[in-house]
Design a protein around this motif. Structure first.
Motif, mmCIF file in Angstrom:
data_model
loop_
_atom_site.group_PDB
_atom_site.id
_atom_site.type_symbol
_atom_site.label_atom_id
_atom_site.label_comp_id
_atom_site.label_asym_id
_atom_site.label_seq_id
_atom_site.Cartn_x
_atom_site.Cartn_y
_atom_site.Cartn_z
ATOM 1 N N LEU A 29 0.826 -1.208 0.000
ATOM 2 C CA LEU A 29 0.000 0.000 0.000
ATOM 3 C C LEU A 29 0.859 1.256 0.000
ATOM 4 N N LEU A 30 1.872 1.283 0.843
ATOM 5 C CA LEU A 30 2.737 2.452 0.913
ATOM 6 C C LEU A 30 3.480 2.662 -0.396
ATOM 7 N N SER A 31 3.915 1.544 -1.005
ATOM 8 C CA SER A 31 4.604 1.634 -2.282
ATOM 9 C C SER A 31 3.674 2.181 -3.365
ATOM 10 N N LEU A 32 2.431 1.682 -3.364
ATOM 11 C CA LEU A 32 1.457 2.144 -4.346
ATOM 12 C C LEU A 32 1.109 3.607 -4.123
ATOM 13 N N GLN A 33 0.997 4.014 -2.887
ATOM 14 C CA GLN A 33 0.632 5.397 -2.568
ATOM 15 C C GLN A 33 1.648 6.361 -3.166
ATOM 16 N N LEU A 34 2.931 6.009 -3.049
ATOM 17 C CA LEU A 34 3.969 6.869 -3.587
ATOM 18 C C LEU A 34 3.891 6.947 -5.112
ATOM 19 N N SER A 35 3.474 5.847 -5.743
ATOM 20 C CA SER A 35 3.452 5.802 -7.200
ATOM 21 C C SER A 35 2.261 6.526 -7.814
ATOM 22 N N VAL A 36 1.214 6.794 -7.015
ATOM 23 C CA VAL A 36 0.016 7.405 -7.590
ATOM 24 C C VAL A 36 -0.197 8.835 -7.116
ATOM 25 N N LEU A 37 0.753 9.386 -6.375
ATOM 26 C CA LEU A 37 0.581 10.727 -5.842
ATOM 27 C C LEU A 37 0.358 11.765 -6.937
ATOM 28 N N SER A 38 1.068 11.611 -8.049
ATOM 29 C CA SER A 38 0.996 12.622 -9.098
ATOM 30 C C SER A 38 0.151 12.180 -10.283
ATOM 31 N N THR A 39 -0.632 11.112 -10.124
ATOM 32 C CA THR A 39 -1.440 10.627 -11.241
ATOM 33 C C THR A 39 -2.895 10.597 -10.855
ATOM 34 N N GLN B 34 -6.227 6.309 2.760
ATOM 35 C CA GLN B 34 -5.511 7.328 2.003
ATOM 36 C C GLN B 34 -5.526 7.017 0.506
ATOM 37 N N LEU B 35 -5.494 5.734 0.184
ATOM 38 C CA LEU B 35 -5.400 5.335 -1.231
ATOM 39 C C LEU B 35 -6.751 5.201 -1.929
ATOM 40 N N ASP B 36 -7.819 5.140 -1.166
ATOM 41 C CA ASP B 36 -9.132 4.906 -1.757
ATOM 42 C C ASP B 36 -9.509 5.942 -2.808
ATOM 43 N N ASP B 37 -9.101 7.188 -2.616
ATOM 44 C CA ASP B 37 -9.440 8.244 -3.565
ATOM 45 C C ASP B 37 -8.466 8.316 -4.729
ATOM 46 N N LYS B 38 -7.406 7.536 -4.645
ATOM 47 C CA LYS B 38 -6.368 7.627 -5.671
ATOM 48 C C LYS B 38 -6.299 6.407 -6.567
ATOM 49 N N GLU C 176 -11.955 -7.978 -4.553
ATOM 50 C CA GLU C 176 -11.712 -7.490 -5.911
ATOM 51 C C GLU C 176 -11.810 -5.962 -5.954
ATOM 52 N N PRO C 177 -11.011 -5.300 -6.793
ATOM 53 C CA PRO C 177 -11.040 -3.836 -6.875
ATOM 54 C C PRO C 177 -12.433 -3.328 -7.221
ATOM 55 N N ALA C 178 -12.860 -2.287 -6.539
ATOM 56 C CA ALA C 178 -14.160 -1.673 -6.839
ATOM 57 C C ALA C 178 -13.958 -0.686 -7.978
ATOM 58 N N ILE C 179 -14.522 -1.044 -9.155
ATOM 59 C CA ILE C 179 -14.354 -0.190 -10.347
ATOM 60 C C ILE C 179 -15.652 0.524 -10.675
#
Length: 256
Positions: free
Chosen positions: A23-33, A233-237, A253-256
């Motif tokens: 999760l922490l790794s993903l959070q860093l990768s989506v901050l600017s996207t 924190q990641l739910d909105d990103k 499963e991811p909620a799309i």
């Protein structure tokens, strides 16, 4: 708590901890996207890339068992995993005896047991000692010993209330129980709830652990709180396989 759930605890903890790091790794990768979608396959690959040592997981489980007082389970886990506890397991039995005494309303017995363990615990912690004495007063009121309760409050608690405003306010709330015929349903009735005993018992338990140079709270709940925070924190990103049931650590499963 039996020994069998330990296997589930260790396995779930490993998944949760891997999930948290991912999760922490993903959070860093989506901050600017913008919000992205992470498939289950991609997420499981991220989990596999997280390296967590078996030794660290065993220490986490042992920390939980020792802190919460599951002495028999801790001993079995020590033999099974080879993980040595940070404190003598014999002291857990003594600590749990104190905790059980408070939970059953035998506060004087609990105080004596604490002093047998380490007299400095109460000598250096006036708030804890006051709360134990307050619990003794509550037990007297619970069993309708009005005269004894008033005498005890006057002799043991009033002098401490004169020295500390917070103690005085707590004493006043406790003594106020005597003014009601149905004390359990009065504005201060929660003091007679079992939860009040549990609260005092937890405070004593924490003090004993601190005196033994051990954390007063287990590490596992803190990790779970961090996991929940990271997911929120990641739910909105991003949309990703979320863990909603912490007891099973099942990936949804991811909620799309």
């Amino acid at each position: 708590m039996t020994y069998l759930p330990l296997l589930d605890l260790s396995g779930s903890s490993r998944i949760l901890r891997s999930h948290g790091k991912a999760l922490l790794s993903l959070q860093l990768s989506v901050l600017s996207t913008s919000k992205k979608v992470i498939t289950r396959e991609e997420w499981e690959k991220k989990l596999k890339d997280v390296n967590i040592r078996k030794e660290d997981m065993n220490k986490l489980v042992m920390n939980y068992l020792v802190t919460e007082g599951y002495v028999e389970a801790a001993e079995k886990f020590r033999i099974e995993s080879g993980t040595e506890p940070e404190i003598d397991l014999a002291t857990i039995t003594d600590r749990m005896a104190v905790k059980k005494a408070v939970q059953s309303g035998n506060v004087q017995d609990a105080i004596e047991k604490v002093n047998d363990l380490n007299p400095e615990i109460l000598d250096t912690n006036p708030q804890l000692y006051f709360h134990l004495q307050q619990q003794r007063l509550i037990e007297l009121i619970r069993y309708g010993k009005v005269e004894e309760a008033l005498e005890f409050a006057q002799e043991e608690l009033a002098p401490r209330g004169e020295e500390n405003q917070n103690f005085l306010e707590e004493l006043e709330r406790t003594v106020a129980l005597l003014a009601f015929e149905d004390a359990k349903n009065c504005p201060y009735g929660e003091l007679l709830d079992v939860s009040q005993r549990l609260k005092t018992a937890s405070e004593v338990n924490a003090a004993i652990l601190t005196s033994q140079s051990h954390e007063k709270d287990p590490k596992l709940p803190s990790l779970l709180k961090m996991l929940i925070w990271a997911q929120n924190q990641l739910d909105d990103k991003a949309a990703y396989p979320r863990i909603n049931d912490l007891s099973t650590a099942t990936l949804e499963e991811p909620a799309i």
